[in-house]
Design an enzyme around this catalytic site. Structure first.
Site: not given
Length: 466
Positions: A270, A107, A212-214, A137
């Site tokens: 499966g 993101h 902003g830490n992402s 992500d």
């Protein structure tokens, strides 16, 4: 007031004096209580700022959002006019090898047309996207250091982490500059986190994480990368002490994929199942509500070959506890293709085990991708046969066979609101088992069409007239 604080500062000076003389990684709990500074100096150069730039389409005037003014712009033929503008975003990343590979969140760089990486010492590099895995992500970027030395972090084994372990979070919150916060691991194996990707299985920490830490680093006390900071629980966008990081065990599979073809191929068993609820415990003969109750096993799958059957309760995978289907899915997703998988299961009041070999999901039947054309409500849709490989690509496909929509941007299909992931069950009363069946049915000349479509877990019956 000042007289009470003065002795405290004298004590702090005495405590920190040894570290001021000799900066090194803390070797004991006593040293750790003094300062994290040596650990930060060792690890922070590997955490970078990521500036992503993307082009977006916006209405030429903000008045278009107001229904009253919108009608006047529409009358002048300006209702559909869009203006291209540049949107910028900021996040963090972690250098994971000396050749310039950087891990971050999907993101952070989603839709980016230009990505710039800035190291902690101010050096700037243009970055290219090597791999993007929205399901976890996670994304991998690459920069060209051109002979410059890059600091990088080794990966920790997140499966060895325990609640209560000390951790540091490093990133660039709100764009103020590189920031370090400390805390502990507050929880492990957190699933059902709202807004998470398909593989929701997080390390929870109370170390402050903010916008902003992402993509930044969650490190352990040995200076190793324990996880990639990804999400927070917040009512106002600020930290409430509930942050989530993607474990290094998942990151490792994405890094490996980026080095071997640039595509993540996860193991297929499966199996599908549901959580064990408290009211099931007695009837199943379990002591407590835990595990994944298997309700379907593909007869061609590795699990079936290993003897796992519907009604079994999976308790662990490779000696890692499985609390629910999300945990089972995560554990299988982190197993390399071709390796044996030990499964502990509960059946008929007894605990047993089975060993299966992790396989890539097969494309059986072949997808037979087709763009539908003609005068019918599915015209413009792109459809394929459902197989384990297709189900893994799309995620969340409720059936193991049939026909699924993979694109619906054009024609009647777009006009009638068909969506990617819709499964076409029947047309005009005829059941659809393959793309070939669908083509044959759509060759009919009709004005009125009855469609049965599955979207998620919901079956919709539609009557459409052209």
């Amino acid at each position: 007031m000042f007289s009470r604080i003065a002795p405290f500062f004298v004590l702090l000076t005495a405590l920190f004096a040894p570290l001021a003389l000799r900066a090194e990684v803390p070797q004991s709990m006593q040293q750790m209580q003094l300062s994290f500074a040596p650990l930060v100096k060792k690890t922070s150069p590997a955490v970078v700022n990521i500036y992503a730039q993307r082009k977006v389409q916006a209405q030429m005037t903000p008045f278009m959002a107001d229904p009253f003014f919108a009608q006047f712009f529409a009358m002048r033929g300006m209702g559909g006019l869009l203006q291209e503008r540049i949107e910028k975003s900021l996040g963090s990343g972690v250098i994971v090898d000396p050749d310039g590979q950087i891990a971050t969140n999907t993101h952070v760089i989603r839709g980016a047309t230009e990505i710039t990486v800035v190291t902690s010492d101010g050096r700037e590099f243009a970055a290219e996207k090597v791999l993007d895995d929205p399901k976890s992500d996670l994304a991998i970027l690459r920069i060209k250091p051109k002979g410059a030395k890059l600091h990088y972090l080794e990966l920790a084994d997140s499966d060895q982490a325990e609640v209560g372990d000390l951790v540091l979070a490093i990133g660039n919150p709100f764009g103020v500059g590189q920031t370090v916060t400390s805390g502990i691991i507050s929880g492990l194996s957190r699933s059902n986190v709202q807004g998470a990707g398909e593989y929701s299985f997080f390390i929870q920490t109370d170390a402050a994480i903010n916008p902003g830490n992402s993509g930044g680093a969650l490190i352990d006390m040995r200076g190793r990368l324990l996880g990639i900071n990804s999400m927070i629980y917040s009512k106002d966008g600020g930290s409430l002490g509930i942050g989530f990081a993607i474990p290094s065990s998942m990151l490792r599979t994405v890094i490996d994929a980026s080095r071997h073809g640039g595509k993540v191929v996860r193991a297929w068993t499966g199996l599908s199942g549901q959580a064990v609820t408290p009211d099931m415990v007695e009837s199943l003969g379990l002591e407590r509500a835990t595990g994944a109750l298997i309700n379907r096993v593909n007869p061609k799958s590795p699990a079936y070959k290993a003897g796992i059957r519907s009604g079994d309760v999976i308790l662990s995978v490779n000696d890692h506890d499985v609390a629910d289907p999300d945990a089972l899915k995560f554990r299988i997703a982190t197993v390399p293709i071709g390796t044996p998988v030990k499964v502990t299961l509960f059946r008929g009041g007894k605990t047993g085990s089975a060993t299966l070999v992790a396989e890539a999901p097969p494309e059986d039947p072949p997808r037979d991708e087709t763009t539908l054309k003609g005068r019918h409500p599915l015209s413009g849709a792109v459809v394929v046969n459902i197989s384990p490989a297709v189900a893994e690509e799309l995620g969340g496909v409720a059936q193991e066979s049939g026909v699924v929509v993979v694109k619906a941007n054009d024609g009647y299909a777009a006009r009638f609101g068909l969506q990617e992931g819709d499964i076409i069950l029947a047309v005009n009363g005829d059941k659809i088992g393959s793309v070939s069946d669908l083509r044959d049915v759509l060759d009919e000349d009709a004005r009125r069409w009855a469609l049965q479509i599955m979207r998620g877990s919901r079956v919709m019956n539609l009557i459409l007239t052209l």
